[in-house]
Design an enzyme around this catalytic site. Structure first.
Site, mmCIF file in Angstrom:
data_model
loop_
_atom_site.group_PDB
_atom_site.id
_atom_site.type_symbol
_atom_site.label_atom_id
_atom_site.label_comp_id
_atom_site.label_asym_id
_atom_site.label_seq_id
_atom_site.Cartn_x
_atom_site.Cartn_y
_atom_site.Cartn_z
ATOM 1 N N LEU A 39 47.925 -38.348 36.903
ATOM 2 C CA LEU A 39 46.610 -38.902 36.619
ATOM 3 C C LEU A 39 45.725 -38.635 37.828
ATOM 4 C CD1 LEU A 39 47.427 -42.421 35.080
ATOM 5 C CD2 LEU A 39 46.331 -40.519 33.890
ATOM 6 N N ASP A 40 44.463 -38.337 37.593
ATOM 7 C CA ASP A 40 43.527 -38.155 38.696
ATOM 8 C C ASP A 40 43.411 -39.455 39.487
ATOM 9 O OD1 ASP A 40 42.969 -35.564 37.916
ATOM 10 O OD2 ASP A 40 41.236 -36.149 36.697
ATOM 11 N N PRO A 41 43.018 -39.371 40.766
ATOM 12 C CA PRO A 41 42.846 -40.593 41.567
ATOM 13 C C PRO A 41 41.911 -41.608 40.900
ATOM 14 C CG PRO A 41 42.840 -38.693 42.998
ATOM 15 C CD PRO A 41 42.862 -38.162 41.592
ATOM 16 N N ALA A 43 41.506 -42.141 37.774
ATOM 17 C CA ALA A 43 42.089 -42.688 36.550
ATOM 18 C C ALA A 43 43.104 -43.780 36.846
ATOM 19 C CB ALA A 43 42.745 -41.571 35.746
#
Length: 297
Positions: A39-41, A43
């Site tokens: 997951l992106d930071p 998210a």
């Protein structure tokens, strides 16, 4: 000795998926921790982690479909297709006022089902051996190839209007490899006002739900899902006898037994509840595709 298992973690915003893996390694006292999809930071939400020998199961989780709850801001385009990038364009008030519910519904309909999607240029896809986002940060122009994905559900659950933007809270069910940032970008493009993602939360990966996940503050002593239980949630289950378990572990086939399983690959489970391994079809026979260490329960 650290027991192998699958751990569900609710990632908070502001840290990377690798940060969560590092914290889990410290909490469990082992280096053998992997994850089934980052997951992106920015998210939040579900990360599925494998501990010790259960990391072998992650390959069967990575391709599962997923559910996300997200917020799309229409009226602004950014360099990254999300709120972490710089705003590159703003729609005027008249264009934003023209974004009706009907037009939004039409735009979403065009992004639902089997679609061809160009991933965001700041994705983790590798281009000539380097991550696309690394190339973008280095100032390079990156153009990624379109890929076929499936969006089985894309619905608006709330809408907020202002003079300079329309914000949509949405729920998306999609196949692995779908980029929600790209859906936000493409919806904004279709409506002629631009769009980007301002919030993203993953709530489900296959049969695993974030409601069952622990927080990063509760990793020490956190309960895990046994390899057998986890595998049987993702795949069909084949209960085998002790003799059959031994044969599978030794590379022997279960001759003429393919009718015992509805779908392959399948999780072979011994009488004591341990996961023997993952089996596949070979003609009318069943053969082990991946064996687990015998001590795994």
């Amino acid at each position: 000795m650290v027991s192998p298992g699958i751990l569900l973690v609710d990632k908070p915003g502001g840290i990377t998926s690798h940060d969560v893996v590092a914290r889990t390694r410290r909490a469990f006292g082992t280096r053998k921790v992997g994850h089934a999809g980052t997951l992106d930071p920015m998210a939040t939400g579900l990360l599925v982690l494998g501990i010790e020998g259960a990391t072998r199961l992650l390959t069967y989780v990575v391709g599962a479909d997923k559910t996300y709850v997200a917020t799309i801001r229409l009226g602004q385009t950014t360099t990254t297709d999300d709120a972490e990038g710089e705003i590159t364009a703003r729609a005027d008030a008249a264009a934003i006022a023209a974004v009706s519910d009907e037009r939004v519904a039409e735009g979403i309909a065009g992004l639902t089902g089997a679609i061809s999607q160009v991933p965001s240029s700041v994705s983790a896809i590798k281009v000539d051996g380097r991550r696309a986002y690394d190339r973008v940060r280095a100032g390079e122009a990156v153009e990624l190839k379109a890929r076929d994905v499936t969006v089985s559900r894309f619905v608006v659950i709330d809408r907020r209007d202002s003079a300079d933007a329309v914000e949509l809270d949405v729920v998306v069910d999609c196949s692995s490899g779908t980029y929600i940032r790209a859906l936000a970008r493409d919806l904004g493009t279709e409506l002629g006002v631009g769009g980007h993602l301002t919030a993203l939360r993953r709530t489900r990966i296959g049969p695993f739900d974030v409601a069952d996940a622990v927080t990063t503050d509760d990793l020490v002593g956190a309960a895990t899902i046994t390899p057998a239980d986890a595998a049987a949630r993702v795949l069909a289950r084949l209960d085998v006898t002790d003799d059959e378990a031994r044969d599978l572990r030794h590379g022997k086939r279960l001759v003429g037994q393919v009718g015992r399983v509805d779908a392959f690959p399948a999780a072979a489970v011994a009488p004591d509840g341990s996961l023997v391994g993952i089996v596949e079809r070979r003609g009318a026979d069943i053969k082990s595709a991946m064996n687990m260490p015998e001590e795994i329960r």
